[in-house]
Design an enzyme around this catalytic site. Structure first.
Site, PDB file in Angstrom:
ATOM      1  N   TYR A  74       0.786  -1.381   0.024  1.00 12.64           N
ATOM      2  CA  TYR A  74       0.025   0.032  -0.071  1.00 12.64           C
ATOM      3  C   TYR A  74       0.703   1.242  -0.221  1.00 12.64           C
ATOM      4  CZ  TYR A  74       0.930   1.121   5.070  1.00 12.64           C
ATOM      5  OH  TYR A  74       1.555   1.415   6.133  1.00 12.64           O
ATOM      6  N   LYS A 103       6.520  -1.628   2.456  1.00 11.41           N
ATOM      7  CA  LYS A 103       5.046  -1.221   2.970  1.00 11.41           C
ATOM      8  C   LYS A 103       3.990  -2.266   2.555  1.00 11.41           C
ATOM      9  CE  LYS A 103       3.177   3.573   3.259  1.00 11.41           C
ATOM     10  NZ  LYS A 103       3.512   3.757   4.719  1.00 11.41           N
ATOM     11  N   GLU A 114      12.504   2.946  14.132  1.00 16.48           N
ATOM     12  CA  GLU A 114      11.389   3.776  13.561  1.00 16.48           C
ATOM     13  C   GLU A 114      10.404   3.829  14.466  1.00 16.48           C
ATOM     14  OE1 GLU A 114      10.214   2.605   9.715  1.00 16.48           O
ATOM     15  OE2 GLU A 114       9.731   0.515  10.416  1.00 16.48           O
ATOM     16  N   LEU A 143      11.153   1.459   7.198  1.00 22.10           N
ATOM     17  CA  LEU A 143      10.413   1.819   6.151  1.00 22.10           C
ATOM     18  C   LEU A 143      11.146   3.125   5.498  1.00 22.10           C
ATOM     19  CD1 LEU A 143       8.032   1.121   3.989  1.00 22.10           C
ATOM     20  CD2 LEU A 143       6.845   3.096   5.205  1.00 22.10           C
TER      21      LEU A 143
END
Length: 290
Positions: free
Chosen positions: A31, A146, A178, A202
């Site tokens: 996505y 992702k 993250e 990411l």
């Protein structure tokens, strides 16, 4: 609101998929989330390249060219009633006639997209910063993709909500990776620190913008592994994402971020970077109008 589903534009409430869709059964898909300012998608090419990287990483052929994706996004943006938007795109491996982990043969992917109002931090959050907690990063080894299989991130995000905080910062083997839905930056002694892009995080589009702006404006920065001790001793902490933009973190695990009289307040470098970020997306919009 209007949605796009497998080649058709239709009301969002009428968009339906099969219960055998592999995105539903296995989280088998990728996505993207694209911010839109004044009906202009921000960094659309970069978002589409990251989508391609994700689809390549899960061995799912991209059902559309970049030009076709742009047409879909712009069509959805034009149909919306609001100016600032967040466009969501999802591609799954489609719906087979059975539940089997192996890739199905001859099954068309499911392609879904819709847009909603862009939700950015409130003026109060900008002024005071946000509180976060930390937790061990127990996710799989391909966090650079992702993918729609986000249960671990969901649990991390809920940990933050349960603690009355805005985000969970994740740590793996003693180093910052993250946030549950963001990238994290550290400021120490006037230097902006960013964790390196690898399989543990990411590669954020806003992350890239921040480093580009730091280089453009002469803000010293380093991209390198950041130890947990550095995170906890930071002068400033920031979170970045397509919807959070650049947002100061002022409390970590109940302790104020920073030192002295400025502890627990958004720092000067975060304010400077946010101003540069706003000016940059305005500049991009003006170029689009030219």
């Amino acid at each position: 609101m209007t949605a796009f589903l497998n080649g058709q534009y239709l009301p969002l409430a009428e968009a339906k998929i099969s219960p055998l869709d592999r995105g539903f059964l296995f989280g088998d898909g990728g996505y993207e989330v694209i911010p839109v300012y004044s009906r202009r998608p921000f960094r659309l090419d970069e978002h589409l390249r990251r989508l391609q990287t994700t689809l390549d990483g899960i061995r799912l052929p991209n059902p559309h060219s970049a030009a076709e994706w742009k047409d879909i996004v712009l069509h959805l943006v034009a149909r919306a009633d609001f100016e600032d938007q967040s466009v969501y795109i999802e591609v799954t491996r489609g719906a087979d006639t059975k539940r089997d982990q192996a890739f199905p043969v001859g099954v068309a992917p499911t392609v879904f997209a819709f847009t909603s109002p862009l939700s950015t931090p409130t003026p109060a959050q900008r002024e005071s910063g946000i509180a976060v907690i930390s937790a061990a990063d127990i996710r799989w080894g391909r966090c650079d993709l992702k993918a729609v299989a986000l249960l671990a991130n969901v649990l991390m995000r809920q940990m933050a909500v349960d603690a009355g905080c805005a985000e969970t910062i994740m740590l793996r083997d003693g180093y910052l990776t993250e946030g549950a839905a963001s990238n994290i930056f550290v400021v120490q002694d006037g230097i902006l620190l960013a964790p390196p892009k690898d399989h543990r995080m990411l590669p954020g589009i806003t992350y890239d913008v921040v480093l580009e702006l730091a280089a453009r404006h002469g803000m010293p920065y380093e991209v390198r592994p950041i130890a947990e001790s550095e995170l906890r001793a930071a002068d400033e902490l920031w979170m970045t994402s397509s919807t959070r933009e650049v947002l100061a973190i002022t409390t970590l695990d109940g302790e104020p971020v920073g030192k002295g009289t400025e502890a627990g307040k958004p720092g000067p470098m975060s304010r400077r970077m946010y101003d540069w970020y706003c000016a940059f997306h305005d500049e991009v919009s003006r170029r689009a109008d030219a």
